[in-house]
Design a protein around this motif. Structure first.
Motif, PDB file in Angstrom:
ATOM      1  N   GLU A 191      -5.172  -7.635   4.072  1.00  0.00           N
ATOM      2  CA  GLU A 191      -4.212  -8.449   4.104  1.00  0.00           C
ATOM      3  C   GLU A 191      -3.783  -9.568   2.955  1.00  0.00           C
ATOM      4  O   GLU A 191      -5.279  -9.846   2.226  1.00  0.00           O
ATOM      5  CB  GLU A 191      -4.273  -9.204   5.213  1.00  0.00           C
ATOM      6  CG  GLU A 191      -4.190  -8.100   6.632  1.00  0.00           C
ATOM      7  CD  GLU A 191      -3.908  -8.582   8.354  1.00  0.00           C
ATOM      8  OE1 GLU A 191      -3.420  -9.759   8.253  1.00  0.00           O
ATOM      9  OE2 GLU A 191      -4.571  -8.207   8.809  1.00  0.00           O
TER      10      GLU A 191
ATOM     11  N   LEU B 165      -8.265  -0.277   6.037  1.00  0.00           N
ATOM     12  CA  LEU B 165      -7.925  -1.274   4.957  1.00  0.00           C
ATOM     13  C   LEU B 165      -8.205  -2.925   5.116  1.00  0.00           C
ATOM     14  O   LEU B 165      -7.618  -3.407   6.453  1.00  0.00           O
ATOM     15  CB  LEU B 165      -6.731  -0.877   4.506  1.00  0.00           C
ATOM     16  CG  LEU B 165      -7.179   0.842   3.560  1.00  0.00           C
ATOM     17  CD1 LEU B 165      -6.332   1.095   2.789  1.00  0.00           C
ATOM     18  CD2 LEU B 165      -8.686   0.938   2.793  1.00  0.00           C
TER      19      LEU B 165
ATOM     20  N   LEU C 124       2.124   0.246   9.023  1.00  0.00           N
ATOM     21  CA  LEU C 124       1.494  -0.763   9.366  1.00  0.00           C
ATOM     22  C   LEU C 124       0.426   0.291   9.653  1.00  0.00           C
ATOM     23  O   LEU C 124      -0.974   0.141   9.710  1.00  0.00           O
ATOM     24  CB  LEU C 124       1.683  -1.591  10.155  1.00  0.00           C
ATOM     25  CG  LEU C 124       0.631  -2.823  10.884  1.00  0.00           C
ATOM     26  CD1 LEU C 124       0.204  -3.774   9.628  1.00  0.00           C
ATOM     27  CD2 LEU C 124       1.451  -3.739  11.710  1.00  0.00           C
TER      28      LEU C 124
ATOM     29  N   LEU D  84      -2.704   0.888  -4.337  1.00  0.00           N
ATOM     30  CA  LEU D  84      -2.268  -0.980  -4.621  1.00  0.00           C
ATOM     31  C   LEU D  84      -1.180  -0.777  -5.482  1.00  0.00           C
ATOM     32  O   LEU D  84      -1.300  -1.002  -6.320  1.00  0.00           O
ATOM     33  CB  LEU D  84      -3.316  -1.677  -3.960  1.00  0.00           C
ATOM     34  CG  LEU D  84      -2.367  -3.576  -4.133  1.00  0.00           C
ATOM     35  CD1 LEU D  84      -2.210  -3.351  -2.659  1.00  0.00           C
ATOM     36  CD2 LEU D  84      -3.599  -3.924  -3.932  1.00  0.00           C
TER      37      LEU D  84
ATOM     38  N   VAL E   6      -4.281   6.548  -2.272  1.00  0.00           N
ATOM     39  CA  VAL E   6      -4.286   5.353  -1.414  1.00  0.00           C
ATOM     40  C   VAL E   6      -4.043   4.507  -2.320  1.00  0.00           C
ATOM     41  O   VAL E   6      -5.747   4.342  -3.364  1.00  0.00           O
ATOM     42  CB  VAL E   6      -5.479   4.829  -0.522  1.00  0.00           C
ATOM     43  CG1 VAL E   6      -5.402   3.897   0.191  1.00  0.00           C
ATOM     44  CG2 VAL E   6      -4.803   6.590   0.691  1.00  0.00           C
TER      45      VAL E   6
ATOM     46  N   ARG F  29       5.377   4.297   1.068  1.00  0.00           N
ATOM     47  CA  ARG F  29       5.200   3.376   1.236  1.00  0.00           C
ATOM     48  C   ARG F  29       4.158   3.211   2.694  1.00  0.00           C
ATOM     49  O   ARG F  29       4.827   3.896   3.138  1.00  0.00           O
ATOM     50  CB  ARG F  29       6.189   2.077   1.298  1.00  0.00           C
ATOM     51  CG  ARG F  29       5.697   0.737   1.505  1.00  0.00           C
ATOM     52  CD  ARG F  29       6.732  -0.038   2.173  1.00  0.00           C
ATOM     53  NE  ARG F  29       7.304  -0.122   0.935  1.00  0.00           N
ATOM     54  CZ  ARG F  29       7.272  -1.259  -0.264  1.00  0.00           C
ATOM     55  NH1 ARG F  29       6.467  -2.238   0.002  1.00  0.00           N
ATOM     56  NH2 ARG F  29       8.749  -1.717  -1.181  1.00  0.00           N
ATOM     57  N   ALA F  30       2.897   2.633   2.240  1.00  0.00           N
ATOM     58  CA  ALA F  30       2.354   3.182   4.285  1.00  0.00           C
ATOM     59  C   ALA F  30       2.373   2.345   4.650  1.00  0.00           C
ATOM     60  O   ALA F  30       3.115   1.330   5.093  1.00  0.00           O
ATOM     61  CB  ALA F  30       1.179   3.344   3.405  1.00  0.00           C
TER      62      ALA F  30
ATOM     63  N   ILE G  67       1.232  -1.346   0.102  1.00  0.00           N
ATOM     64  CA  ILE G  67       0.298  -0.094   0.245  1.00  0.00           C
ATOM     65  C   ILE G  67       0.803   1.624   0.268  1.00  0.00           C
ATOM     66  O   ILE G  67       2.004   1.181   0.868  1.00  0.00           O
ATOM     67  CB  ILE G  67      -1.431   0.016   1.555  1.00  0.00           C
ATOM     68  CG1 ILE G  67      -1.890  -1.258   1.719  1.00  0.00           C
ATOM     69  CG2 ILE G  67      -1.670   1.035   1.164  1.00  0.00           C
ATOM     70  CD1 ILE G  67      -3.042  -1.545   0.257  1.00  0.00           C
TER      71      ILE G  67
ATOM     72  N   GLU H  87      -0.422   3.221   9.483  1.00  0.00           N
ATOM     73  CA  GLU H  87      -1.481   4.388   8.292  1.00  0.00           C
ATOM     74  C   GLU H  87      -2.388   2.515   7.589  1.00  0.00           C
ATOM     75  O   GLU H  87      -3.494   4.000   7.824  1.00  0.00           O
ATOM     76  CB  GLU H  87      -0.346   4.592   7.426  1.00  0.00           C
ATOM     77  CG  GLU H  87       0.330   6.050   7.775  1.00  0.00           C
ATOM     78  CD  GLU H  87       1.648   6.131   7.119  1.00  0.00           C
ATOM     79  OE1 GLU H  87       2.154   7.604   7.204  1.00  0.00           O
ATOM     80  OE2 GLU H  87       1.714   5.331   6.032  1.00  0.00           O
ATOM     81  N   ILE H  88      -2.063   1.943   7.513  1.00  0.00           N
ATOM     82  CA  ILE H  88      -2.736   0.976   6.933  1.00  0.00           C
ATOM     83  C   ILE H  88      -3.767   0.734   7.616  1.00  0.00           C
ATOM     84  O   ILE H  88      -5.401   0.960   7.677  1.00  0.00           O
ATOM     85  CB  ILE H  88      -1.432  -0.445   6.346  1.00  0.00           C
ATOM     86  CG1 ILE H  88      -1.201   0.419   5.340  1.00  0.00           C
ATOM     87  CG2 ILE H  88      -3.214  -1.002   6.484  1.00  0.00           C
ATOM     88  CD1 ILE H  88      -0.670  -0.916   4.745  1.00  0.00           C
ATOM     89  N   ASN H  89      -3.842   1.048   9.590  1.00  0.00           N
ATOM     90  CA  ASN H  89      -4.611  -0.108  10.051  1.00  0.00           C
ATOM     91  C   ASN H  89      -5.589   1.424   9.947  1.00  0.00           C
ATOM     92  O   ASN H  89      -6.399   1.384  10.865  1.00  0.00           O
ATOM     93  CB  ASN H  89      -3.897  -0.324  11.410  1.00  0.00           C
ATOM     94  CG  ASN H  89      -3.345  -1.362  11.445  1.00  0.00           C
ATOM     95  OD1 ASN H  89      -3.682  -2.375  10.929  1.00  0.00           O
ATOM     96  ND2 ASN H  89      -2.630  -1.660  12.414  1.00  0.00           N
TER      97      ASN H  89
END
Length: 155
Positions: free
Chosen positions: A147, A144, A136, A52, A50, A133-134, A32, A138-140
């Motif tokens: 996984e 999103l 963990l 992928l 954002v 790159r995001a 991500i 930032e992803i949380n």
């Protein structure tokens, strides 16, 4: 004797034991990524894009919008291209094509790989688009549920 000792000490002080470190190009851009500096319709600055990023094999990289906007909807390809390592300049980049709503495209453009977590896309008449790159965390924060969908690269 004192001169010899002083000479040896001065050599140790002024010479370095460290070798020049050449950072190897990233071999896994999969993940991500957050984009900054993206304009939609020339008058709407998107604060954070954002996407992928996936390796589809044979050095072909694709970026898909996770959170869409008026220019590229969620789930659509935002850019794709071939990953290239240039040994003459020791640079890595992706020769990309950008996609827009309604079937518009722009390219080829160069996405410069600055490091394992940073890329810049040359953008005509604008400052470069910056991607990082995001983490963990930032992803949380984005909530999103993605996984295990990123394919590893085969370089």
């Amino acid at each position: 004797m004192k001169k010899t000792i002083l000479f040896c000490i001065s050599i140790l002080l002024f010479s370095s034991c460290k070798k020049d470190i050449v950072e190897t190009p990233p071999t896994n851009l999969c993940g991500i990524w957050l984009g900054y500096g993206y304009w939609c319709d020339d008058n709407e600055l998107i604060p954070e894009e954002v996407i992928l990023v996936e390796d589809l094999g044979n050095s072909f990289i694709r970026a898909t919008k996770i959170i869409g906007d008026d220019c590229v909807q969620s789930g659509e390809i935002t850019w794709e291209g071939n990953y290239i390592e240039d040994p003459k300049t020791n640079q890595s980049y992706i020769l990309t094509t950008l996609y827009f709503a309604g079937g518009g495209a722009m390219g080829p453009l160069e996405m410069e790989i600055l490091g394992f977590n940073t890329m810049n896309l040359g953008w005509p008449n604008h400052t470069p688009l910056n991607f990082k790159r995001a983490t963990l965390e930032e992803i949380n924060k984005l909530n999103l549920n993605i996984e295990g969908i990123c394919k590893p690269q085969n370089y």
